[in-house]
Motif scaffolding. Structure first.
Motif, short mmCIF file in Angstrom:
data_model
loop_
_atom_site.label_atom_id
_atom_site.label_comp_id
_atom_site.label_asym_id
_atom_site.label_seq_id
_atom_site.Cartn_x
_atom_site.Cartn_y
_atom_site.Cartn_z
N ASN A 360 0.81 -1.22 0.00
CA ASN A 360 0.00 0.00 0.00
C ASN A 360 0.84 1.27 0.00
N HIS A 379 -1.20 4.30 1.80
CA HIS A 379 -2.62 4.17 1.51
C HIS A 379 -3.26 3.05 2.33
N SER A 381 -5.29 0.80 0.94
CA SER A 381 -5.44 -0.36 0.06
C SER A 381 -4.18 -0.57 -0.75
N THR A 399 -5.24 2.83 -6.41
CA THR A 399 -5.19 1.68 -5.51
C THR A 399 -6.38 0.78 -5.78
#
Length: 489
Positions: A360, A379, A381, A399
């Motif tokens: 991520n 992030h 995800s 993502t």
């Protein structure tokens, strides 16, 4: 951008129109039932047009591949598109839109079909990699190269400008590298590789070198050949490295050719242990090794973490210390290993990377003055895509997030932003992006979309707010519906 909904195959009975983007982003083709639809000059209101042609069969239901020929500067009018089913390949010219050639009797179970060295060739990888067939559309002649090792793009490549083919073969026990002349495919050279199980090859952007990397289980090994197939260097890791703990190579990536010298000066070797060895051309020795492993007590540059506002769930980036950002990440139980994403900025001065242990995070490295970590984007995800603008240092990130259709945008010297884009929510979270390559578009113009919809637009800034303004939309509906294009003002 893997052509959303098309390009790589599928579409057998899903009832969704297949969409494919030209490499430069200037045009789109889609299949809907028996119709092939061509959207041309999509970014130019003065020239934009849509052409339709109806085929003899339901193209949408049987297609396995939908691909553009590679874009060649100055030859836009020559580009073509191919549609392939289990038994037939149809090649369409686009200006005007009409059938150019059919190749019948294709063997069932082909592994890959694509254009060859130019728009006048189609290459077909037969089942079990028994052979590669090269079909000339102009002469109708076919040529064969036996025993290609792979059908995917890592197994072969065409040299820039002169278009000679380099390909990995596995006729028996040994890996072979063969190099073939443009169009005639006469053998230039044949080399037995010093590898146990070569995993791929890549031409340098300047066409001077061919790099081949070894399977990870055999340890770090990258062999460098000249353009005519002569062994030049073998790289086995940084000097003094303990080979006992060498987990091998995951992938490689060349930096773009230097604009001043025209030569390819850097080769990045992504390792299974999460390190990236940067090799300098000429000697192909390791100048620096970049690591994705940092102690939490180290000093970090500014790190940006994705944050959802409590009120409406929209996303933004907040600046965070390295220790706070990375300590908040839950480590997977048994993560895959290795650097999965490796992409240079167009000037070769910046490198974006993703390590599968923390999928991520996008890491940004600079090679100006001394190699260093510039920043990282964290992030919620896994990262799906990191895409540099083709001619200026400007990065888009997507993502695998099905909740909100957004893109993340960063340019050097500014804070990153997360920008909502007006595309339909996709339950898979598979939103892809592709920049427009033309220098005529001064704005940051790009495509974003999924298998259901493609939207072309550009970014604009008012004060501190960056927003996306759509220009053109291509939508695919079920076979019962209709294919739609709309202009957005």
């Amino acid at each position: 951008m893997e052509s959303p909904g098309g390009g790589g195959g599928g579409g057998g009975g899903g009832g969704v129109s297949l969409l494919a983007l030209a490499e430069d982003g200037e045009c789109v083709v889609q299949l809907s039932g028996k119709d092939l639809i061509y959207h041309s000059d999509v970014a130019s209101p003065e020239l934009r047009g849509v052409q339709f042609v109806r085929g003899k069969e339901n193209l949408q239901g049987s297609m396995k591949h939908l691909k553009f020929s590679r874009y060649c500067q100055g030859n836009v009018s020559d580009r073509r598109v191919l549609c392939s089913s289990e038994s037939r390949i149809s090649v369409w010219q686009l200006n005007p839109l009409q059938l150019y050639a059919d190749i019948e009797g294709i063997e069932s179970g082909t592994l890959n079909i694509d254009f060859g060295s130019d728009e006048n060739e189609v290459i077909v990888f037969h089942p079990w990699n028994t052979k590669l067939a090269i079909h000339s559309l102009d002469s109708g002649r076919s040529q064969v190269i036996k025993s290609p090792k792979f059908s995917h793009p890592n197994g072969f490549g065409y040299r820039s400008k002169t278009r000679q083919l380099a390909i990995l073969l596995k006729p028996e026990a040994s890996d072979l590298l063969t190099i073939h002349e443009f169009q005639s495919y006469e053998l230039i050279n044949r080399a037995v590789l010093p590898t146990v199980d070569a995993q791929g090859l890549k031409w340098s952007p300047d066409g001077t070198w061919i790099a081949v990397w070894e399977t990870a289980s055999a340890g770090t090994k990258v062999v460098i050949y000249t353009a005519d197939g002569q062994l030049y260097r073998t790289y086995t890791g940084p000097p003094g490295e303990d080979s006992t703990f060498d987990l091998g190579v995951k992938a490689i990536e060349w930096a773009p050719a230097d604009s001043r010298t025209g030569s390819s000066e850097l080769l990045a070797v992504a390792k299974v242990d999460g390190n990236i060895d940067i090799l300098t051309s000429g000697t192909f020795s390791c100048s620096v090794s970049l690591s994705h492993v940092y102690r939490l007590d180290q000093n970090f540059p500014a790190i940006w973490r994705e944050n959802a506002t409590a009120a409406d769930g929209t996303l933004n980036y907040i600046e965070s210390s390295g220790s706070a950002a990375f300590s908040a990440i839950g480590e997977p139980t048994a993560p895959p290993r290795g650097v999965s994403t490796l992409t240079f900025s167009p000037d070769g001065r910046l490198l974006a990377s993703v390590d599968q242990q923390r999928p991520n995070i996008v890491w940004l490295w600079s090679f100006e003055i001394a190699p260093r970590l510039v920043t990282a984007f964290v992030h919620d995800s896994p990262v799906r895509q990191a895409a540099w603008h083709p001619w200026k240092p400007e990065l888009l990130i997507t993502t695998a997030n099905s909740a909100l259709p957004v893109v993340r945008h960063w340019i050097p010297g500014s804070d990153p932003a997360i920008i909502h884009v007006p595309v339909k929510r996709n339950d898979t979270g598979r939103y892809d992006v592709r920049w427009l390559a033309s220098h005529e578009h001064k704005q940051s113009t790009f495509w974003v979309g999924s298998s259901d919809e493609l939207v072309l637009g550009h970014l604009s800034t008012e004060g501190d707010i960056r927003s996306f303004h759509s220009i053109y939309t291509v939508m695919g509906k079920s076979q019962a519906g209709s294919s739609i294009a709309s202009v957005n003002r």
